[in-house]
Design a protein around this motif. Structure first.
Motif, mmCIF file in Angstrom:
data_model
loop_
_atom_site.group_PDB
_atom_site.id
_atom_site.type_symbol
_atom_site.label_atom_id
_atom_site.label_comp_id
_atom_site.label_asym_id
_atom_site.label_seq_id
_atom_site.Cartn_x
_atom_site.Cartn_y
_atom_site.Cartn_z
ATOM 1 N N ARG A 41 5.147 27.772 -37.033
ATOM 2 C CA ARG A 41 5.902 27.290 -38.065
ATOM 3 C C ARG A 41 7.145 26.425 -37.598
ATOM 4 O O ARG A 41 7.831 25.708 -38.523
ATOM 5 N N LYS A 89 9.834 35.155 -24.337
ATOM 6 C CA LYS A 89 10.928 34.607 -25.375
ATOM 7 C C LYS A 89 12.262 34.501 -24.637
ATOM 8 O O LYS A 89 12.640 35.526 -24.114
ATOM 9 N N LYS A 148 11.449 35.550 -34.136
ATOM 10 C CA LYS A 148 10.403 34.576 -34.760
ATOM 11 C C LYS A 148 11.174 33.305 -34.460
ATOM 12 O O LYS A 148 12.374 33.250 -34.754
ATOM 13 N N ILE A 149 10.193 32.199 -34.906
ATOM 14 C CA ILE A 149 10.546 30.794 -34.900
ATOM 15 C C ILE A 149 10.022 30.177 -36.079
ATOM 16 O O ILE A 149 8.862 30.830 -36.621
ATOM 17 N N GLU A 200 14.424 31.289 -41.000
ATOM 18 C CA GLU A 200 13.415 31.129 -42.196
ATOM 19 C C GLU A 200 13.339 29.656 -42.380
ATOM 20 O O GLU A 200 14.002 29.162 -42.691
ATOM 21 N N ALA A 201 12.116 29.202 -42.251
ATOM 22 C CA ALA A 201 12.039 27.779 -42.405
ATOM 23 C C ALA A 201 12.392 27.184 -43.764
ATOM 24 O O ALA A 201 13.166 25.891 -43.592
HETATM 25 N N1 LIG Z 1 9.394 33.977 -42.444
HETATM 26 C C1 LIG Z 1 9.412 32.975 -41.320
HETATM 27 C C2 LIG Z 1 8.148 33.392 -40.339
HETATM 28 C C3 LIG Z 1 8.290 32.879 -39.175
HETATM 29 C C4 LIG Z 1 6.880 33.101 -38.331
HETATM 30 O O1 LIG Z 1 6.318 34.267 -38.541
HETATM 31 N N2 LIG Z 1 6.740 32.517 -37.035
HETATM 32 C C5 LIG Z 1 5.832 32.896 -36.157
HETATM 33 C C6 LIG Z 1 5.253 31.580 -35.607
HETATM 34 S S1 LIG Z 1 4.451 30.535 -36.805
HETATM 35 C C7 LIG Z 1 6.410 33.524 -34.917
HETATM 36 O O2 LIG Z 1 7.524 33.476 -34.491
HETATM 37 N N3 LIG Z 1 5.635 34.459 -34.397
HETATM 38 C C8 LIG Z 1 6.118 35.107 -33.047
HETATM 39 C C9 LIG Z 1 6.168 36.547 -33.220
HETATM 40 O O3 LIG Z 1 6.278 37.213 -34.231
HETATM 41 O O4 LIG Z 1 6.300 37.160 -32.346
HETATM 42 C C10 LIG Z 1 9.612 31.528 -41.573
HETATM 43 O O5 LIG Z 1 9.123 31.340 -42.569
HETATM 44 O O6 LIG Z 1 10.203 30.896 -40.980
#
Ligand SMILES: N[C@@H](CCC(=O)N[C@@H](CS)C(=O)NCC(=O)O)C(=O)O
Length: 214
Positions: free
Chosen positions: A13, A38, A50-51, A67-68
């Motif tokens: 995301r 990471k 998370k990113i 949070e995007a």
């Molecule tokens: N709620 C967050 C969701 C972010 C998210 O789930 N990112 C995923 C990639 S799309 C991530 O970082 N996954 C790696 C992990 O959970 O370790 C947003 O909307 O920004």
């Protein structure tokens, strides 16, 4: 140091924020995120790991945002000219659909992708009600509005547009004329195309590296 540190992996995301950064026209440095290792700076900034996550190196100190949709709106605030923010008249639609995409739409499409069904009789308790209700409601709005706020592109279109873009490409949204027409409008944006080109180059590079390793 660039104005913003942007933790990024093209298969994530963080693509949304990549587009938002380019729409905002702010200087940023990309910090690559390897899922298997990471960066410590990411874990320090966001214990979720998370990113997207960004750090804004503001004149009065660093500000971390995750949070995007929150990042998108924050970037609209710090962008020169603030033209991606809604006018007072546009604010209702802007926040309504920004939060709709972050809440009901994200939940509905994730549930669909995971194969989770709302048990019969429990739609009233689920924030998205049902996948069909959520998708039909977004379609209802986009059929009558060129962009989220009407005639003008705002930062809400980066977030809502990313959800529609992703949904059409990966099949988490049905291919309806209102979604396709909306996608055609935002995909014409230079910033969208620049982010996509950069994204495709990173994917191609990663594929090349994995072939060399194999
Ligand atoms: N709620 C967050 C969701 C972010 C998210 O789930 N990112 C995923 C990639 S799309 C991530 O970082 N996954 C790696 C992990 O959970 O370790 C947003 O909307 O920004």
């Amino acid at each position: 140091m660039a104005e913003i540190s942007f933790f990024h992996n093209p298969m994530s995301r963080s693509q949304i924020v990549h587009w938002a950064l380019r729409e905002a026209g702010v200087a940023f440095e990309t910090v690559p995120v390897d899922w298997n290792a990471k960066p410590q700076a990411l874990l320090d900034a966001n214990p979720m790991g998370k990113i997207p996550t960004i750090i804004h190196h503001a004149a009065d100190g660093d500000v971390t945002i995750s949070e995007a949709p929150a990042i998108c709106h924050y970037l609209a605030e710090v962008a020169p000219g603030q033209t991606l923010l809604p006018t007072p008249r546009e604010r209702g639609a802007y926040f309504r659909w920004l939060f709709f995409a972050a809440g009901p739409l994200e939940q509905a499409t994730t549930a669909r992708a995971m194969g989770w069904e709302v048990p019969e009789g429990r739609e009233g308790m689920a924030g998205f009600g049902s996948y069909e209700r959520t998708v039909d409601t977004l379609e209802w709005w986009l059929a009558d509005h060129d962009f989220v706020c009407g005639e003008r592109f705002t930062m809400a279109d980066v977030y809502v547009g990313s959800a529609v873009d992703w949904g059409l490409v990966f099949g988490t949204l049905p291919d309806r004329p209102a979604f396709a027409a909306y996608a055609e409008r935002f995909r014409a944006h230079d910033a969208y195309r620049a982010a996509k080109d950069a994204h495709n180059a990173l994917i191609a590079q990663a594929q090349q590296e994995s072939q060399q390793d194999g």
